[in-house]
Design a protein around this motif. Structure first.
Motif, PDB file in Angstrom:
ATOM      1  N   GLY A   1      17.686   0.703  49.312  1.00  0.00           N
ATOM      2  CA  GLY A   1      18.003  -0.227  48.379  1.00  0.00           C
ATOM      3  C   GLY A   1      18.899  -1.268  48.886  1.00  0.00           C
ATOM      4  O   GLY A   1      19.500  -2.339  48.355  1.00  0.00           O
ATOM      5  N   GLU A   2      18.747  -1.640  50.207  1.00  0.00           N
ATOM      6  CA  GLU A   2      19.569  -2.606  50.977  1.00  0.00           C
ATOM      7  C   GLU A   2      18.575  -3.841  50.842  1.00  0.00           C
ATOM      8  O   GLU A   2      17.508  -3.686  50.963  1.00  0.00           O
ATOM      9  CB  GLU A   2      19.798  -2.143  52.244  1.00  0.00           C
ATOM     10  CG  GLU A   2      20.981  -1.182  52.471  1.00  0.00           C
ATOM     11  CD  GLU A   2      21.250  -0.748  53.929  1.00  0.00           C
ATOM     12  OE1 GLU A   2      20.714  -1.603  54.674  1.00  0.00           O
ATOM     13  OE2 GLU A   2      21.252   0.445  54.113  1.00  0.00           O
ATOM     14  N   GLU A   3      19.096  -4.846  50.791  1.00  0.00           N
ATOM     15  CA  GLU A   3      18.444  -6.164  50.789  1.00  0.00           C
ATOM     16  C   GLU A   3      17.853  -6.606  52.146  1.00  0.00           C
ATOM     17  O   GLU A   3      18.498  -6.265  53.367  1.00  0.00           O
ATOM     18  CB  GLU A   3      19.633  -7.635  50.505  1.00  0.00           C
ATOM     19  CG  GLU A   3      18.870  -8.688  50.010  1.00  0.00           C
ATOM     20  CD  GLU A   3      19.904  -9.749  49.906  1.00  0.00           C
ATOM     21  OE1 GLU A   3      20.161  -9.920  48.626  1.00  0.00           O
ATOM     22  OE2 GLU A   3      20.288 -10.540  50.721  1.00  0.00           O
ATOM     23  N   THR A   4      16.610  -7.117  52.322  1.00  0.00           N
ATOM     24  CA  THR A   4      16.001  -7.046  53.457  1.00  0.00           C
ATOM     25  C   THR A   4      15.591  -8.577  53.560  1.00  0.00           C
ATOM     26  O   THR A   4      15.200  -9.222  52.425  1.00  0.00           O
ATOM     27  CB  THR A   4      14.756  -6.458  53.728  1.00  0.00           C
ATOM     28  OG1 THR A   4      14.047  -6.495  52.492  1.00  0.00           O
ATOM     29  CG2 THR A   4      15.089  -4.931  53.826  1.00  0.00           C
ATOM     30  N   SER A   5      15.416  -9.279  54.746  1.00  0.00           N
ATOM     31  CA  SER A   5      15.116 -10.395  54.899  1.00  0.00           C
ATOM     32  C   SER A   5      13.906 -10.385  55.872  1.00  0.00           C
ATOM     33  O   SER A   5      14.081 -11.081  57.186  1.00  0.00           O
ATOM     34  CB  SER A   5      16.332 -11.332  55.292  1.00  0.00           C
ATOM     35  OG  SER A   5      15.876 -12.643  55.636  1.00  0.00           O
ATOM     36  N   THR A   6      12.907 -10.176  55.569  1.00  0.00           N
ATOM     37  CA  THR A   6      11.720  -9.847  56.389  1.00  0.00           C
ATOM     38  C   THR A   6      10.827 -11.056  55.894  1.00  0.00           C
ATOM     39  O   THR A   6      10.692 -11.759  55.026  1.00  0.00           O
ATOM     40  CB  THR A   6      10.942  -8.818  56.006  1.00  0.00           C
ATOM     41  OG1 THR A   6      11.802  -7.605  55.687  1.00  0.00           O
ATOM     42  CG2 THR A   6       9.645  -8.382  56.818  1.00  0.00           C
ATOM     43  N   ASN A   7      10.281 -11.729  57.298  1.00  0.00           N
ATOM     44  CA  ASN A   7       9.541 -13.104  57.310  1.00  0.00           C
ATOM     45  C   ASN A   7       8.155 -12.818  56.591  1.00  0.00           C
ATOM     46  O   ASN A   7       7.319 -11.983  57.366  1.00  0.00           O
ATOM     47  CB  ASN A   7       9.585 -13.631  58.865  1.00  0.00           C
ATOM     48  CG  ASN A   7       9.197 -15.045  58.616  1.00  0.00           C
ATOM     49  OD1 ASN A   7       8.363 -15.454  57.659  1.00  0.00           O
ATOM     50  ND2 ASN A   7       9.418 -15.816  59.566  1.00  0.00           N
ATOM     51  N   PRO A   8       7.673 -13.389  55.598  1.00  0.00           N
ATOM     52  CA  PRO A   8       6.519 -13.224  55.006  1.00  0.00           C
ATOM     53  C   PRO A   8       5.617 -14.321  55.662  1.00  0.00           C
ATOM     54  O   PRO A   8       4.194 -14.120  55.174  1.00  0.00           O
ATOM     55  CB  PRO A   8       6.602 -13.227  53.724  1.00  0.00           C
ATOM     56  CG  PRO A   8       7.646 -14.280  53.479  1.00  0.00           C
ATOM     57  CD  PRO A   8       8.612 -14.028  54.682  1.00  0.00           C
TER      58      PRO A   8
END
Ligand code: NAP
Ligand code: MG
Length: 405
Positions: free
Chosen positions: A320-327
């Motif tokens: 449930g943590e926020e992720t900043s994965t590059n799409p």
């Protein structure tokens, strides 16, 4: 009436695993289906489905690309021992990419997405460098032996029609190591055709390098096959477009690449391509910005991102943590596939949609809105790190304005 952009032939859509599977759905929901009446033939290459079908689904997806011509693939897990336990697999299934590559007999082309605010480590590189890696044979299919004691090593060939060859490799006076490797003319030919065709398609010069001064039969064969095919089938078309094919020794190629501005394709043998693609992508900035396309010698295409399923981010996402994965690279896989489909089917609107989607991505980054992985790479301005969904929505806003214009 449906005002969305229409398609005629479906794309082969291959879903995947973990974080990239989550991003896959976000891209479809936010950036594709609102604007395009997306036609796809869907194959779930998620690990669970591959296991359930005894990996038949991967083969079917590969066959579908052969039939329909263009595919788009999400990153997938290549199982190792730990994954076999984690997913309680029936078998340690082979890499889907390897399976599809074998079906299409294709060559992989990798190129970075370049933006103004992220400067390559090599300061004179202005344009992307595309690496074409021959993904068959050599040390990857080699036979190795750990020589335990004094003795003679020989290279032996026994031909079906009587050809034979026997030569001493080395008279070992002490323990050592030994390796035998091979390649096939048919595979080298496919590699050469894929490279020449991709160069024509993308209108870039083609460089090819091996170590033929040392490897006078093995590497020399690669050089001669490329030369023969170029002269017989491609020279005229290259010249008509003002493009060059250029062969050089790998040592010389490395020096020239570093001094160049970029903007060409560098074809490499299997091992060279493995190593050089990592070097080039790192020097350009980020794995998350590397695009990848598999091209077969008969003109079939499979688009994907070069990176994997970003497992570490996925476990954070599950908590449930926020992720900043590059799409970015995954979006470009879709835009690349849609543009190609549009080109093949004569649908300029679809081509233009793919272009606008890419422009919207670049605009977003140029305005300093990016995922966390890129923020540290930016040299000027004050970039703002956002999570994956926010980043995709920022792209969507810009895309909508472009489509209305
Ligand atoms: P990976 O998924 O590429 O990720 C390695 C690291 O690179 C990540 O932990 C992350 O670093 C960074 N990264 C990669 N892509 C990113 C993105 N889009 N946005 C932000 N950061 C990104 O490689 P892996 O961890 O070695 O492999 C994970 C799984 O992917 C494995 O099961 C492997 O089999 C599979 N794989 C599939 C393909 C394919 O399908 N083509 C290719 C390679 C690997 P931080 O954690 O430091 O943020
Ligand atoms: Mg590598």
């Amino acid at each position: 009436m449906d005002k969305r952009i229409q398609m005629t032939t479906p794309l082969v859509e291959m879903d995947g695993d973990e974080m990239t599977r989550i991003i896959w759905q976000m891209i479809k929901d936010e950036l594709l289906t609102p604007f395009v009446d997306l036609k796809t033939e869907y194959y779930d290459l998620g690990l669970q489905k591959r296991d359930e079908t005894g990996d038949r689904i991967t083969v079917e997806a590969g066959e579908a690309i052969k039939r329909l011509g263009v595919g788009v693939k999400c990153a997938t897990i290549t199982p190792n021992k730990q994954r076999v336990e984690e997913y309680q697999l029936h078998e340690m299934w082979k890499s889907p990419n390897g399976t599809i590559r074998a079906i299409l007999d294709g060559t992989v082309f990798r190129a970075p997405i370049v933006i103004d605010s992220i400067k390559p480590v090599v300061k004179n590189w202005k344009k992307p460098i595309t690496i074409a890696r021959h993904a068959y044979g050599d040390v990857y299919k080699g036979t190795e032996y750990r020589v335990p004691e004094k003795g003679k090593a020989e290279l032996v060939f026994t031909g079906e029609n009587g050809a034979s060859f026997r030569e001493t490799v080395y008279d070992f006076e002490c323990p050592g190591v030994l390796q035998g490797m091979y390649n096939k003319d048919s595979s080298i030919r496919s590699f050469a055709h894929a490279c020449f065709q991709y160069a024509l398609e993308t209108r870039q010069d083609l460089w090819f390098s091996t170590k033929d001064t040392i490897s006078k039969k093995y590497d020399q064969t690669f050089k001669l096959i490329f030369e023969e095919i170029y002269e017989a089938e491609y020279r005229a078309r290259f010249e008509a477009l003002g493009l060059t094919y250029f062969y050089t020794l790998i040592d010389d190629a490395v020096a020239r690449v570093i001094r160049s501005e970029g903007g060409y394709i560098w074809a490499c043998k299997n091992y060279d391509g493995d190593v050089m693609s990592d070097m080039v992508s790192t020097a350009f900035g980020s794995l998350a910005m590397m695009t990848s396309v598999l091209c077969s010698p008969d003109g079939k295409f499979e688009y994907e991102a070069a990176h994997g399923t970003v497992t570490r981010h996925y476990y954070r996402y599950l908590k449930g943590e926020e992720t900043s994965t590059n799409p970015m690279a995954t979006i470009y896989a879709w835009s690349g596939a849609l543009k190609k489909r549009g080109e093949l089917d004569g649908l300029p609107e679809l081509v233009s949609f793919g272009e606008k989607l890419e422009e919207a991505c670049i605009d977003t980054l140029n305005e300093g809105i990016m995922t966390r992985d890129l923020v540290g790479l930016v040299e000027e301005g004050t970039p703002r790190a956002v999570n994956t969904l926010e980043f995709i929505r920022q792209i969507r806003g810009r895309l909508e304005r472009k489509l209305e214009a």
